[in-house]
Scaffold this motif. Structure first.
Motif, mmCIF file in Angstrom:
data_model
loop_
_atom_site.group_PDB
_atom_site.id
_atom_site.type_symbol
_atom_site.label_atom_id
_atom_site.label_comp_id
_atom_site.label_asym_id
_atom_site.label_seq_id
_atom_site.Cartn_x
_atom_site.Cartn_y
_atom_site.Cartn_z
ATOM 1 N N SER A 74 0.808 -1.219 0.000
ATOM 2 C CA SER A 74 0.000 0.000 0.000
ATOM 3 C C SER A 74 0.840 1.267 0.000
ATOM 4 N N GLY A 75 2.149 1.133 0.137
ATOM 5 C CA GLY A 75 3.003 2.304 0.279
ATOM 6 C C GLY A 75 3.647 2.782 -1.003
ATOM 7 N N THR A 76 4.703 3.568 -0.841
ATOM 8 C CA THR A 76 5.441 4.170 -1.937
ATOM 9 C C THR A 76 6.458 3.174 -2.496
ATOM 10 N N PRO A 77 7.092 3.494 -3.614
ATOM 11 C CA PRO A 77 8.150 2.617 -4.127
ATOM 12 C C PRO A 77 9.271 2.364 -3.119
ATOM 13 N N ALA A 78 9.683 3.406 -2.417
ATOM 14 C CA ALA A 78 10.731 3.212 -1.399
ATOM 15 C C ALA A 78 10.231 2.307 -0.276
ATOM 16 N N ASP A 79 8.960 2.466 0.111
ATOM 17 C CA ASP A 79 8.368 1.574 1.108
ATOM 18 C C ASP A 79 8.447 0.119 0.657
ATOM 19 N N CYS A 80 8.150 -0.108 -0.616
ATOM 20 C CA CYS A 80 8.154 -1.475 -1.149
ATOM 21 C C CYS A 80 9.509 -2.137 -0.964
ATOM 22 N N VAL A 81 10.562 -1.406 -1.243
ATOM 23 C CA VAL A 81 11.908 -1.971 -1.117
ATOM 24 C C VAL A 81 12.257 -2.189 0.350
ATOM 25 N N LYS A 82 11.935 -1.214 1.190
ATOM 26 C CA LYS A 82 12.197 -1.383 2.619
ATOM 27 C C LYS A 82 11.487 -2.623 3.158
ATOM 28 N N LEU A 83 10.214 -2.780 2.808
ATOM 29 C CA LEU A 83 9.436 -3.908 3.294
ATOM 30 C C LEU A 83 9.984 -5.224 2.747
ATOM 31 N N ALA A 84 10.361 -5.218 1.479
ATOM 32 C CA ALA A 84 10.919 -6.429 0.872
ATOM 33 C C ALA A 84 12.174 -6.879 1.596
ATOM 34 N N ASN A 109 14.474 14.648 -14.277
ATOM 35 C CA ASN A 109 13.348 13.800 -13.879
ATOM 36 C C ASN A 109 13.743 12.776 -12.821
ATOM 37 N N VAL A 110 15.033 12.455 -12.746
ATOM 38 C CA VAL A 110 15.491 11.473 -11.764
ATOM 39 C C VAL A 110 15.193 11.930 -10.340
ATOM 40 N N ILE A 111 15.134 13.233 -10.121
ATOM 41 C CA ILE A 111 14.886 13.768 -8.784
ATOM 42 C C ILE A 111 13.488 13.405 -8.287
ATOM 43 N N TYR A 112 12.520 13.409 -9.205
ATOM 44 C CA TYR A 112 11.127 13.193 -8.827
ATOM 45 C C TYR A 112 10.695 11.731 -8.941
ATOM 46 N N SER A 113 11.526 10.929 -9.543
ATOM 47 C CA SER A 113 11.138 9.593 -9.967
ATOM 48 C C SER A 113 10.940 8.604 -8.821
ATOM 49 N N GLY A 114 9.759 7.996 -8.765
ATOM 50 C CA GLY A 114 9.536 6.892 -7.846
ATOM 51 C C GLY A 114 10.286 5.651 -8.285
ATOM 52 N N THR A 115 10.395 5.468 -9.603
ATOM 53 C CA THR A 115 11.138 4.325 -10.142
ATOM 54 C C THR A 115 12.577 4.329 -9.645
ATOM 55 N N MET A 116 13.244 5.460 -9.799
ATOM 56 C CA MET A 116 14.639 5.548 -9.379
ATOM 57 C C MET A 116 14.782 5.572 -7.867
ATOM 58 N N SER A 117 13.809 6.131 -7.167
ATOM 59 C CA SER A 117 13.894 6.151 -5.711
ATOM 60 C C SER A 117 13.821 4.748 -5.138
ATOM 61 N N ALA A 118 13.046 3.860 -5.758
ATOM 62 C CA ALA A 118 13.023 2.466 -5.323
ATOM 63 C C ALA A 118 14.401 1.839 -5.508
#
Length: 257
Positions: A74-84, A109-118
């Motif tokens: 249910s969280g953000t991309p960064a949450d997904c990685v932390k939880l994993a 765009n890398v600054i805003y990216s959820g893809t790259m933040s994960a």
């Protein structure tokens, strides 16, 4: 020997065609586990959930895709990685791949990216990581031509290792004839968004805003990601999460602090 364990995530959501394509490419290289948002999280950057609960559900989106396990979060991309990494995986993955994003994550765009933040979150935790994006925002985008290149980059990363503190930002051009000229290792182009807000009023008389803008390229060097993409090449930019501006330390030390 055991196959490499590959963690797959994204920001467009667990059902996004780009993620499904990435899973198919990765299953030929190792054992795949998916942990991805349960809904689109584009533009979330490195946001994490602090004041709300997180939920994760084990699921199987596509029984033929070859993934060992899939979890929606249910969280953000960064949450997904932390939880994993902390809860869902039985061992540390050999690599984390994020994407394939529907749309560009080149230059600013890398600054805003959820893809790259994960991917960066994985890198912070010591897991080699790559973010993949296709410069096509369509949900029906054609991911087939980039498959062999993505596999090549991941295979090279597994065999050679990614430098410590570095996460790879890979963008694939959208080409009319689906032709890709190769891969270029690049630097991030200087660019910005000339933003404005489209102000409107709802039927109740309350103002609301839509963010709009135009991409402004400020850098015309022929060693940048934007140049490579414009020439039909895949851009590969080594990025880092140490944001220290080392070149400025000496100057700041001349201040009367």
């Amino acid at each position: 020997m055991a196959k490499p364990l590959i963690l797959v995530t994204n920001d467009d959501g667990i059902t996004a065609p780009g993620l499904r394509a990435l899973v198919n490419y990765m299953k030929e290289l190792g054992d795949v586990v998916v942990v991805a948002p349960d809904s689109p999280q584009s533009g979330m950057g490195h946001a994490i959930t602090l004041d709300n609960t997180l939920y994760s559900q084990k699921m199987q989106v596509d029984f033929d895709n070859g993934a060992l396990e899939e979890y929606s979060c249910s969280g953000t991309p960064a949450d997904c990685v932390k939880l994993a990494l902390q809860e869902l995986l039985e061992r540390k993955p050999d690599i984390c791949v994020s994407g394939i994003n529907h749309g560009s994550n080149s230059s600013i765009n890398v600054i805003y990216s959820g893809t790259m933040s994960a991917a960066i979150e994985a890198g912070i935790e010591g897991v080699p990581a790559i973010g993949f994006s296709l410069c096509d925002y369509s949900w029906e985008a054609n991911f087939v031509p980039c498959g062999p290149y993505i596999q090549k980059i991941v295979r090279e990363s597994l065999e050679n290792g990614i430098p410590n503190g570095v996460v790879l930002n890979v963008n694939v051009p959208k080409t009319e004839d689906n032709g890709i000229n190769g891969i270029k290792v690049c630097r991030q182009a200087r660019a910005n968004w000339k933003e404005k807000f489209d102000k409107r009023t709802n039927p109740m008389g309350k103002d609301y805003y839509w963010l709009t803008g135009e991409f402004e390229l400020l850098d015309h060097g022929e060693d940048t990601d934007e140049w490579a993409l414009s020439q039909g090449y895949i851009s590969l930019v080594p990025t880092q999460f140490d944001l220290t501006a080392y070149h400025a330390i000496q100057q700041l030390n001349t201040w009367d602090l």
